[in-house]
Scaffold this motif. Structure first.
Motif, short mmCIF file in Angstrom:
data_model
loop_
_atom_site.label_atom_id
_atom_site.label_comp_id
_atom_site.label_asym_id
_atom_site.label_seq_id
_atom_site.Cartn_x
_atom_site.Cartn_y
_atom_site.Cartn_z
N ASP A 1 -16.68 -22.38 -39.43
CA ASP A 1 -16.79 -21.53 -40.61
C ASP A 1 -15.69 -21.89 -41.60
OD1 ASP A 1 -16.86 -19.51 -42.49
OD2 ASP A 1 -16.79 -17.86 -41.05
N PRO A 2 -16.06 -22.42 -42.79
CA PRO A 2 -15.03 -22.82 -43.75
C PRO A 2 -14.23 -21.66 -44.31
CG PRO A 2 -17.20 -22.98 -44.74
CD PRO A 2 -17.42 -22.70 -43.28
N ALA A 3 -14.72 -20.44 -44.14
CA ALA A 3 -13.93 -19.29 -44.58
C ALA A 3 -12.68 -19.13 -43.73
CB ALA A 3 -14.78 -18.01 -44.52
N GLN A 4 -12.75 -19.56 -42.47
CA GLN A 4 -11.59 -19.49 -41.58
C GLN A 4 -10.86 -20.82 -41.49
OE1 GLN A 4 -12.00 -17.58 -37.80
NE2 GLN A 4 -13.47 -16.05 -38.54
N TRP A 5 -11.62 -21.92 -41.65
CA TRP A 5 -11.03 -23.26 -41.60
C TRP A 5 -11.40 -23.97 -42.90
CZ3 TRP A 5 -13.64 -21.13 -37.35
CH2 TRP A 5 -12.83 -20.85 -36.25
N PRO A 6 -10.63 -23.77 -43.96
CA PRO A 6 -11.00 -24.22 -45.31
C PRO A 6 -11.17 -25.73 -45.45
CG PRO A 6 -9.22 -22.60 -45.40
CD PRO A 6 -9.38 -22.97 -43.97
N VAL A 7 -10.73 -26.50 -44.47
CA VAL A 7 -10.90 -27.95 -44.56
C VAL A 7 -12.37 -28.33 -44.52
CG1 VAL A 7 -10.71 -28.39 -42.08
CG2 VAL A 7 -10.00 -30.14 -43.70
N GLY A 8 -13.21 -27.48 -43.94
CA GLY A 8 -14.64 -27.74 -43.89
C GLY A 8 -15.07 -28.50 -42.65
N SER A 9 -16.38 -28.61 -42.48
CA SER A 9 -16.97 -29.25 -41.31
C SER A 9 -17.18 -30.74 -41.53
CB SER A 9 -18.30 -28.59 -40.96
OG SER A 9 -18.13 -27.22 -40.67
N GLY A 10 -17.43 -31.45 -40.41
CA GLY A 10 -17.78 -32.85 -40.47
C GLY A 10 -16.69 -33.82 -40.08
N GLY A 11 -15.44 -33.35 -40.03
CA GLY A 11 -14.34 -34.24 -39.69
C GLY A 11 -14.30 -34.58 -38.21
N LEU A 12 -13.49 -35.58 -37.86
CA LEU A 12 -13.30 -35.99 -36.47
C LEU A 12 -12.05 -35.27 -35.95
CD1 LEU A 12 -14.07 -39.82 -36.82
CD2 LEU A 12 -15.65 -37.89 -36.49
N TYR A 13 -12.25 -34.02 -35.60
CA TYR A 13 -11.16 -33.07 -35.38
C TYR A 13 -10.13 -33.54 -34.37
CZ TYR A 13 -8.83 -28.79 -33.86
OH TYR A 13 -7.89 -27.85 -33.51
N ASN A 14 -10.54 -34.23 -33.32
CA ASN A 14 -9.63 -34.56 -32.23
C ASN A 14 -8.90 -35.89 -32.41
OD1 ASN A 14 -12.04 -32.85 -30.81
ND2 ASN A 14 -10.03 -32.34 -29.98
N ASN A 15 -9.11 -36.55 -33.53
CA ASN A 15 -8.35 -37.78 -33.81
C ASN A 15 -6.86 -37.46 -33.98
OD1 ASN A 15 -10.42 -39.59 -33.65
ND2 ASN A 15 -10.51 -40.06 -35.84
N GLU A 16 -6.02 -38.37 -33.52
CA GLU A 16 -4.57 -38.24 -33.71
C GLU A 16 -4.00 -39.35 -34.58
OE1 GLU A 16 -2.80 -38.04 -29.84
OE2 GLU A 16 -3.38 -35.94 -29.53
N LYS A 17 -4.54 -40.57 -34.42
CA LYS A 17 -4.02 -41.72 -35.17
C LYS A 17 -4.85 -42.00 -36.43
CE LYS A 17 -2.22 -43.99 -31.00
NZ LYS A 17 -2.29 -45.19 -30.13
N ASN A 18 -6.13 -41.77 -36.35
CA ASN A 18 -7.03 -42.04 -37.47
C ASN A 18 -7.40 -40.74 -38.17
OD1 ASN A 18 -7.76 -45.08 -37.05
ND2 ASN A 18 -7.91 -44.15 -35.02
N ALA A 19 -8.02 -40.86 -39.33
CA ALA A 19 -8.34 -39.69 -40.14
C ALA A 19 -9.13 -38.67 -39.34
CB ALA A 19 -9.12 -40.12 -41.39
N LYS A 20 -8.76 -37.41 -39.46
CA LYS A 20 -9.42 -36.33 -38.72
C LYS A 20 -10.10 -35.33 -39.63
CE LYS A 20 -7.00 -32.98 -37.01
NZ LYS A 20 -6.07 -32.17 -36.19
N ASP A 21 -9.64 -35.20 -40.87
CA ASP A 21 -10.20 -34.19 -41.77
C ASP A 21 -11.31 -34.78 -42.63
OD1 ASP A 21 -8.42 -32.29 -40.86
OD2 ASP A 21 -6.93 -32.73 -42.41
N PRO A 22 -12.29 -33.97 -43.00
CA PRO A 22 -13.35 -34.47 -43.88
C PRO A 22 -12.82 -34.78 -45.27
CG PRO A 22 -13.55 -32.10 -43.56
CD PRO A 22 -12.49 -32.56 -42.62
N LEU A 23 -13.54 -35.67 -45.96
CA LEU A 23 -13.13 -36.07 -47.31
C LEU A 23 -13.39 -34.98 -48.33
CD1 LEU A 23 -14.62 -39.69 -47.25
CD2 LEU A 23 -12.21 -39.04 -47.00
N ALA A 24 -14.30 -34.06 -48.02
CA ALA A 24 -14.65 -32.99 -48.95
C ALA A 24 -15.21 -31.83 -48.16
CB ALA A 24 -15.69 -33.49 -49.96
N VAL A 25 -15.23 -30.66 -48.75
CA VAL A 25 -15.87 -29.49 -48.16
C VAL A 25 -17.30 -29.46 -48.68
CG1 VAL A 25 -15.84 -26.99 -47.92
CG2 VAL A 25 -13.69 -28.26 -48.07
#
Length: 497
Positions: free
Chosen positions: A400-424
């Motif tokens: 839910d982007p209301a609670q997690w404003p970064v939005g859906s679609g990202g690779l959440y469990n990445n540590e070294k590579n990009a984890k957040d989505p490019l846009a909401v």
């Protein structure tokens, strides 16, 4: 309720006025028939000369259709001749009798009961906001009736997402108003018989569509031939080159046909277009038999992961990949039996939708996949949290982007590579979203509601951080303690690179 917004934040009505002015300017410089200056009676004569002699299918006696052309936004000057053309098309061929109206009362349950199908002719804006009327329309089509969209029928009811679902998508601008070539996506389809298996050139306004448009739900018949089109125009939003012009779909027991041609008056006296309209209308009426299975169903390589009826092809979750690898055959079989029992208790199929009750564990494909591309529709409630595991590894994030404003679609469990989505790009909770996911090697690309949110990013191995992602594995719909809905899950395996 806020009015629908364009990506640049401008009001959609103002955008339509601007586009209307552009169309007028175009008409002053590039006009094939000077249709705006032709009196209506002369245009009607042109329509009469272009009408087909007979319908493609034997019509059921007494067919009646409503041609509805109310506008609350941009009003097309082609509506009057469009009404006449559609009325005379049915009259001459005997396919149907048409009644024209702009009275919303005609779309109440009692009004709809008079007709076998409704034709929405260049309807724009929020036409009404009566919940009972809206539900009545959905029930009308689902019960076995027909719904037809001509030109701007996708440019209305933006605040009513179920309408977009039914009609097949929403208008998202028209970069082209010029001579274009349409290609036949389904040349043998009965509704495409008018084109005689050949591409078709026409001067008209060509739309692009946004969510919920998808070939996973629609049988696309014709589309813009991008190889013969200026693809450097301003306002092109789609990155996949998919600019459909006409399609059919089933909706419950009912049938939908949409064709976006019809901005210009002379389109309504084009013999080929009239034949295409008529075939689509007869399909919607139920008189012309035609396959409405989604385009992906007839595209080589694509298969349904979820059949819409039961849990065939799915299993419950047993541990994680390293733990499963350590089990004996007997241990794994016993654990799988327990996991499947848990799966059946908490994952159900309701009205063609996969529903998770918020208890239990993940739902997993019975088959492992290496390189692939897939579509999946998903929906969550307030505070919802889920994800799509690829090759058994987390995950393409859903929340839910209301609670997690970064939005859906990202690779959440990445540590070294990009984890957040490019846009909401999430729709509000309670509405359907669509992922397109492509995985080749260890790299993942994700589009959420047609917007790029992950661009060829390495998915790391969550379970064994010192190793690359597994070469193959199951796809999992993650449980995370909240109710979930999934539908229209399609996959195509790709050659390993």
């Amino acid at each position: 309720m806020r009015s629908p917004r364009w990506r640049d934040g401008g009001d959609i009505r103002m955008r339509r006025r601007i586009e209307g002015l552009r169309s007028v300017m175009f008409g002053l410089t590039v006009c094939t028939a000077a249709a705006q200056e032709i009196p209506l009676d002369q245009m009607i004569a042109k329509v009469e000369a272009a009408l087909p002699d007979k319908a493609p299918a034997v019509p059921k006696p007494g067919r009646r259709v409503l041609v509805f052309s109310l506008t609350k936004g941009y009003r097309h000057s082609s509506i009057p001749i469009g009404v006449e053309a559609l009325r005379r098309l049915g009259l001459k061929t005997g396919a149907y009798a048409a009644e024209a109206s702009e009275d919303p009362a005609m779309l109440t349950a009692s009004g709809l009961a008079q007709f076998d199908a409704v034709i929405m002719l260049s309807t724009t804006g929020e036409l009404f906001d009566d919940p009972a009327m809206k539900q009545g329309i959905l029930d009308y089509v689902r019960s076995g009736k027909g719904w037809v969209g001509i030109h701007a029928a996708t440019d209305c009811f933006y605040a009513w997402p179920e309408y977009g679902e039914m009609i097949g998508g929403y208008f998202d601008g028209h970069p082209w108003h010029e001579s274009v070539t349409l290609k036949l996506d389904d040349a043998q389809h009965p509704v495409c018989a008018a084109f005689e298996g050949k591409s078709f050139s026409i001067v008209d306004e060509i739309y692009q569509f946004r969510h919920p448009y998808s070939r996973a739900r629609l049988r696309v018949l014709t589309s813009l031939d991008t190889a013969k089109t200026d693809m450097k125009k301003d306002g092109i939003h789609r990155a996949d080159g998919d600019f459909a012009v006409s399609w059919v779909r089933s909706f419950g027991k009912g049938r939908v046909f949409n064709c976006s041609l019809g901005h210009r008056e002379e389109v309504f006296w084009n013999p080929t277009v009239l034949k295409h309209y008529l075939a689509g209308i007869q399909y919607a009426l139920g008189d012309l038999a035609a396959d409405a299975a989604p385009s992906l169903a007839v595209t080589p390589g694509w298969t349904r992961l979820f059949n819409g009826a039961d849990l065939t092809g799915w299993k419950g979750l047993v541990a994680d990949p390293p733990a499963r690898a350590k089990m004996t055959t007997e241990e794994l079989a016993a654990a799988q039996a327990k996991a499947d029992e848990l799966m059946r208790a908490h994952w159900k199929v309701e009205d063609g939708v996969l529903v998770f009750d918020g208890q239990g564990s993940h739902l997993c494909t019975s088959k492992d996949y290496a390189d692939f591309e897939m579509f999946v529709d998903w929906k969550i409630g307030p505070g919802g949290d889920s994800g799509i595991y690829l090759r058994g590894s987390p995950q393409v994030q859903i929340w839910d982007p209301a609670q997690w404003p970064v939005g859906s679609g990202g690779l959440y469990n990445n540590e070294k590579n990009a984890k957040d989505p490019l846009a909401v790009a999430d729709h509000p909770v309670g509405r359907w979203n669509t992922f397109y996911i492509r995985m080749t090697g260890d790299r993942v690309t994700v589009r959420l509601n047609e917007k790029l949110v992950v661009d060829d990013v390495v998915l790391e191995n969550y379970w064994e951080r010192d190793k690359p992602i597994y070469a193959s594995g199951q796809i999992e719909l993650q449980s995370h303690g909240s109710k979930l809905w999934f539908r229209d899950i399609w996959i195509r395996e790709l050659p390993s690179r």
